[in-house]
Write a protein that holds these residues in place. Structure first.
Motif, PDB file in Angstrom:
ATOM      1  N   ALA A 268       0.801  -1.307   0.150  1.00 54.25           N
ATOM      2  CA  ALA A 268      -0.037   0.176   0.017  1.00 54.25           C
ATOM      3  C   ALA A 268       0.714   1.512   0.014  1.00 54.25           C
ATOM      4  O   ALA A 268       0.425   2.377   0.020  1.00 54.25           O
ATOM      5  CB  ALA A 268      -1.122  -0.058   1.332  1.00 54.25           C
ATOM      6  N   ALA A 269       2.317   1.045  -0.363  1.00 50.73           N
ATOM      7  CA  ALA A 269       3.128   2.439  -0.308  1.00 50.73           C
ATOM      8  C   ALA A 269       2.591   3.058  -1.381  1.00 50.73           C
ATOM      9  O   ALA A 269       2.183   2.626  -2.604  1.00 50.73           O
ATOM     10  CB  ALA A 269       4.434   1.997  -0.425  1.00 50.73           C
ATOM     11  N   GLN A 270       2.474   4.373  -1.416  1.00 57.72           N
ATOM     12  CA  GLN A 270       2.131   5.504  -2.337  1.00 57.72           C
ATOM     13  C   GLN A 270       3.062   6.376  -3.010  1.00 57.72           C
ATOM     14  O   GLN A 270       3.801   6.719  -2.223  1.00 57.72           O
ATOM     15  CB  GLN A 270       0.957   6.109  -1.939  1.00 57.72           C
ATOM     16  CG  GLN A 270      -0.237   5.314  -1.397  1.00 57.72           C
ATOM     17  CD  GLN A 270      -1.562   6.012  -1.004  1.00 57.72           C
ATOM     18  OE1 GLN A 270      -2.073   6.941  -1.654  1.00 57.72           O
ATOM     19  NE2 GLN A 270      -2.216   5.740   0.244  1.00 57.72           N
ATOM     20  N   ALA A 271       2.940   6.663  -4.160  1.00 54.59           N
ATOM     21  CA  ALA A 271       3.489   7.808  -4.857  1.00 54.59           C
ATOM     22  C   ALA A 271       2.984   8.626  -5.720  1.00 54.59           C
ATOM     23  O   ALA A 271       2.253   7.678  -6.592  1.00 54.59           O
ATOM     24  CB  ALA A 271       4.984   7.169  -5.443  1.00 54.59           C
ATOM     25  N   GLU A 272       2.781   9.754  -5.813  1.00 62.06           N
ATOM     26  CA  GLU A 272       2.155  10.523  -6.718  1.00 62.06           C
ATOM     27  C   GLU A 272       2.793  10.965  -7.962  1.00 62.06           C
ATOM     28  O   GLU A 272       4.017  11.610  -7.880  1.00 62.06           O
ATOM     29  CB  GLU A 272       1.606  11.997  -6.091  1.00 62.06           C
ATOM     30  CG  GLU A 272       0.758  12.941  -7.043  1.00 62.06           C
ATOM     31  CD  GLU A 272       0.498  14.054  -6.425  1.00 62.06           C
ATOM     32  OE1 GLU A 272      -0.738  14.336  -6.197  1.00 62.06           O
ATOM     33  OE2 GLU A 272       1.349  15.066  -6.360  1.00 62.06           O
ATOM     34  N   VAL A 273       2.490  10.187  -9.043  1.00 61.82           N
ATOM     35  CA  VAL A 273       3.208  10.618 -10.318  1.00 61.82           C
ATOM     36  C   VAL A 273       2.665  11.425 -11.315  1.00 61.82           C
ATOM     37  O   VAL A 273       3.513  11.921 -12.150  1.00 61.82           O
ATOM     38  CB  VAL A 273       3.170   9.071 -11.050  1.00 61.82           C
ATOM     39  CG1 VAL A 273       3.871   8.057 -10.304  1.00 61.82           C
ATOM     40  CG2 VAL A 273       2.010   8.628 -11.495  1.00 61.82           C
ATOM     41  N   LEU A 274       1.575  11.885 -11.048  1.00 63.52           N
ATOM     42  CA  LEU A 274       0.994  13.156 -11.757  1.00 63.52           C
ATOM     43  C   LEU A 274       0.310  14.007 -10.724  1.00 63.52           C
ATOM     44  O   LEU A 274      -0.529  13.534  -9.794  1.00 63.52           O
ATOM     45  CB  LEU A 274      -0.091  12.850 -12.830  1.00 63.52           C
ATOM     46  CG  LEU A 274       0.510  12.320 -14.003  1.00 63.52           C
ATOM     47  CD1 LEU A 274      -0.689  11.786 -14.955  1.00 63.52           C
ATOM     48  CD2 LEU A 274       1.495  13.153 -14.921  1.00 63.52           C
ATOM     49  N   PRO A 275       0.721  15.368 -10.422  1.00 62.49           N
ATOM     50  CA  PRO A 275       0.176  16.161  -9.692  1.00 62.49           C
ATOM     51  C   PRO A 275      -1.367  16.797  -9.883  1.00 62.49           C
ATOM     52  O   PRO A 275      -1.737  16.199 -10.877  1.00 62.49           O
ATOM     53  CB  PRO A 275       1.059  17.472  -9.741  1.00 62.49           C
ATOM     54  CG  PRO A 275       1.368  17.400 -11.115  1.00 62.49           C
ATOM     55  CD  PRO A 275       1.611  16.125 -11.382  1.00 62.49           C
ATOM     56  N   VAL A 276      -1.787  17.081  -8.668  1.00 64.52           N
ATOM     57  CA  VAL A 276      -3.288  17.562  -8.633  1.00 64.52           C
ATOM     58  C   VAL A 276      -3.491  18.398 -10.006  1.00 64.52           C
ATOM     59  O   VAL A 276      -2.967  19.292 -10.158  1.00 64.52           O
ATOM     60  CB  VAL A 276      -3.754  18.337  -7.324  1.00 64.52           C
ATOM     61  CG1 VAL A 276      -4.961  18.891  -7.519  1.00 64.52           C
ATOM     62  CG2 VAL A 276      -3.398  17.208  -6.301  1.00 64.52           C
ATOM     63  N   GLY A 277      -4.576  18.053 -10.714  1.00 65.40           N
ATOM     64  CA  GLY A 277      -4.937  18.923 -11.809  1.00 65.40           C
ATOM     65  C   GLY A 277      -4.431  18.778 -13.212  1.00 65.40           C
ATOM     66  O   GLY A 277      -4.663  19.110 -14.255  1.00 65.40           O
ATOM     67  N   SER A 278      -3.775  17.247 -13.112  1.00 66.27           N
ATOM     68  CA  SER A 278      -2.988  16.981 -14.290  1.00 66.27           C
ATOM     69  C   SER A 278      -4.336  16.328 -15.386  1.00 66.27           C
ATOM     70  O   SER A 278      -3.915  16.346 -16.259  1.00 66.27           O
ATOM     71  CB  SER A 278      -2.027  15.964 -14.193  1.00 66.27           C
ATOM     72  OG  SER A 278      -0.948  16.372 -13.364  1.00 66.27           O
ATOM     73  N   LEU A 279      -5.171  15.730 -14.889  1.00 64.73           N
ATOM     74  CA  LEU A 279      -6.187  15.165 -15.455  1.00 64.73           C
ATOM     75  C   LEU A 279      -7.480  15.792 -15.313  1.00 64.73           C
ATOM     76  O   LEU A 279      -7.958  16.081 -14.003  1.00 64.73           O
ATOM     77  CB  LEU A 279      -6.138  13.665 -15.180  1.00 64.73           C
ATOM     78  CG  LEU A 279      -4.779  12.895 -15.230  1.00 64.73           C
ATOM     79  CD1 LEU A 279      -5.003  11.576 -14.509  1.00 64.73           C
ATOM     80  CD2 LEU A 279      -4.472  12.558 -16.620  1.00 64.73           C
ATOM     81  N   GLY A 280      -8.207  16.369 -16.190  1.00 61.93           N
ATOM     82  CA  GLY A 280      -9.436  16.911 -15.886  1.00 61.93           C
ATOM     83  C   GLY A 280     -10.824  16.062 -15.683  1.00 61.93           C
ATOM     84  O   GLY A 280     -11.196  15.464 -16.642  1.00 61.93           O
TER      85      GLY A 280
END
Length: 431
Positions: A268-280
């Motif tokens: 369950a380790a997490q990493a954000e690969v695209l920041p908030v707002g990258s995908l509408g």
């Protein structure tokens, strides 16, 4: 060690090694690329090597109310389009054709995993507006597989297991339904919130994301094992789950944030690969290309016994244990030119073998296939071989489980003359 005269592993013929030629691709999607639908009229293409986001399709392609995406073995990207009651087929150049429409019985196809395609090309579509699930066999028209009479209450997610069962994220039922190949639905589990998206790992773990972003996990297809696996404190909206092609990462996005989170399915380790707002307003995801099969389970690597040079051998599977498809056993890191004995059994049972543990039940029905490995005789880890065959069409093995493990005659004195691989389990099936 007794040898059964019964051919248990009909799927793996010991008479020949056959590598079937793969059919030529009809287009050129890049395996592993990610496609994300954006409500209502946009589809992104995401390169997972650079996490670069570009536009793949838009309203000019006819899409209107896009959500679920699914890659089809014909190398086409299927897209659910809600407002015009269509499922589109896109080729790699972004050219769209209508695959099915209202004249085929579509009525508001919608859901984060609204489209599901089996290895054999059977397509399932969530017909959201009339609370039904459609089944589309290759070259046949859509038919109603199950509906409101079976407990369907707006299905947002569909996924299948190796045991010829579908699992449905049944949003307004606040539950997960389990459906047999005959279309008989039962409640698998009732959740604290609305089930919106669903994904399944080859190890039998099921992941369900609920309306506000909490992800629940089940192990071994067992409802009693449910845990709150990842909590987003009920602060998100419309979550989407999708595994990459080898199931090494589970990806998560939500319509409210539009970022992309990479999750380790085991820790369950997490990493954000695209920041908030990258995908509408993302409402669906798909990794194109053939996925590893959910009917192949690698496990118990601690059972291995090293051979010459203290090298640990392994047994893995690839391809599909599905009628008419090629399945490959990958024998790796045995002693060069060694003689491997491949055990295939109908049941699992643990017992000691030399300095290791045998997981294949040799007290019941089993076979042992002797395989001469290539490589320099006696050279540590030089005995590698792909052992392939086409799964035959045999109703008697449809949905059967098999346990396989390999041991090798090896002169290393510290292992009692035998090295041993990990076991694997496969499920043979008709689709």
């Amino acid at each position: 060690m007794a040898r059964s005269h019964r051919i248990v592993a009909a799927a793996l013929s010991s008479a020949a090694l056959l590598v079937a030629a793969a059919p030529a691709a009809s287009a050129q999607f890049v395996p592993g690329d990610l496609y994300v639908s954006s409500w209502k009229k946009l589809i992104y293409k995401v390169d997972p090597n650079t996490w670069t986001v570009t536009t793949f399709a838009d309203l000019n392609d006819g899409i209107d109310g896009v959500s679920g995406l699914a890659w089809h073995p014909n190398d086409e990207l299927l897209v659910a389009s809600y407002y015009n009651d269509k499922v589109f087929s896109f080729d790699s150049a972004g050219v769209a054709t209508t695959k099915w429409s209202a004249v085929d019985g579509l009525n508001g196809p919608f859901g984060q995993n609204a489209l599901h395609v089996t290895v054999g090309g059977i397509v399932y579509v969530s017909n959201w507006d009339n609370q039904a699930l459609l089944e589309i066999q290759p070259s046949l028209a859509p038919t109603v597989f199950c509906d409101i009479a079976d407990g369907i209450a707006h299905v947002d997610g569909v996924v299948s297991s190796a045991f010829k069962q579908l699992y449905l994220a049944n949003r307004d039922g606040k539950n997960v339904l389990r459906v047999t190949i005959g279309g008989v639905a039962t409640v698998f589990d009732t959740l604290p919130d609305q089930a919106m998206s669903i994904a399944m790992h080859p190890n039998g773990s099921i992941y369900v994301a609920c309306l506000y972003g909490d992800i629940y996990r089940y192990t071994n297809h067992n409802a009693a094992t449910r845990t709150l696996w990842v909590s987003n404190n009920r602060r998100l909206a419309t979550p989407v789950l999708r595994f990459n092609h080898d199931y090494s990462k589970l990806y998560f996005t939500s319509s409210g944030k539009g970022n992309l989170i990479e999750i380790d399915p085991l820790t369950a380790a997490q990493a954000e690969v695209l920041p908030v707002g990258s995908l509408g307003i993302p409402l669906g995801m798909e990794f194109v290309g053939g996925h590893d099969d959910i009917g192949i389970y690698d496990y118990a690597y601690n059972a291995r016994v090293p051979g010459t040079g203290d090298v640990l051998p392994s047994l893995n599977g690839s391809g599909h244990p599905v009628f008419g498809f090629t399945f490959t056993l990958e024998l790796r890191d045995f002693v060069g030119n060694g003689l491997v004995h491949l055990i295939t059994a109908e049941r699992e049972r643990q017992e000691v073998l030399g300095h290791g543990t045998l997981y294949t039940d040799i007290s019941g029905h089993f076979t042992i296939t002797d395989i001469q490995l290539p490589g320099t005789p006696g050279l540590a880890g030089d005995g590698d071989l792909d052992y392939s065959d086409v799964i035959g069409t045999d109703p008697a093995i449809d949905g059967n489980e098999w346990w396989l493990q390999a041991y090798c005659d090896d002169p290393t004195p510290n292992n009692s003359g035998t090295s041993l691989s990990n076991p694997i389990k496969i499920v043979t099936r008709s689709y």
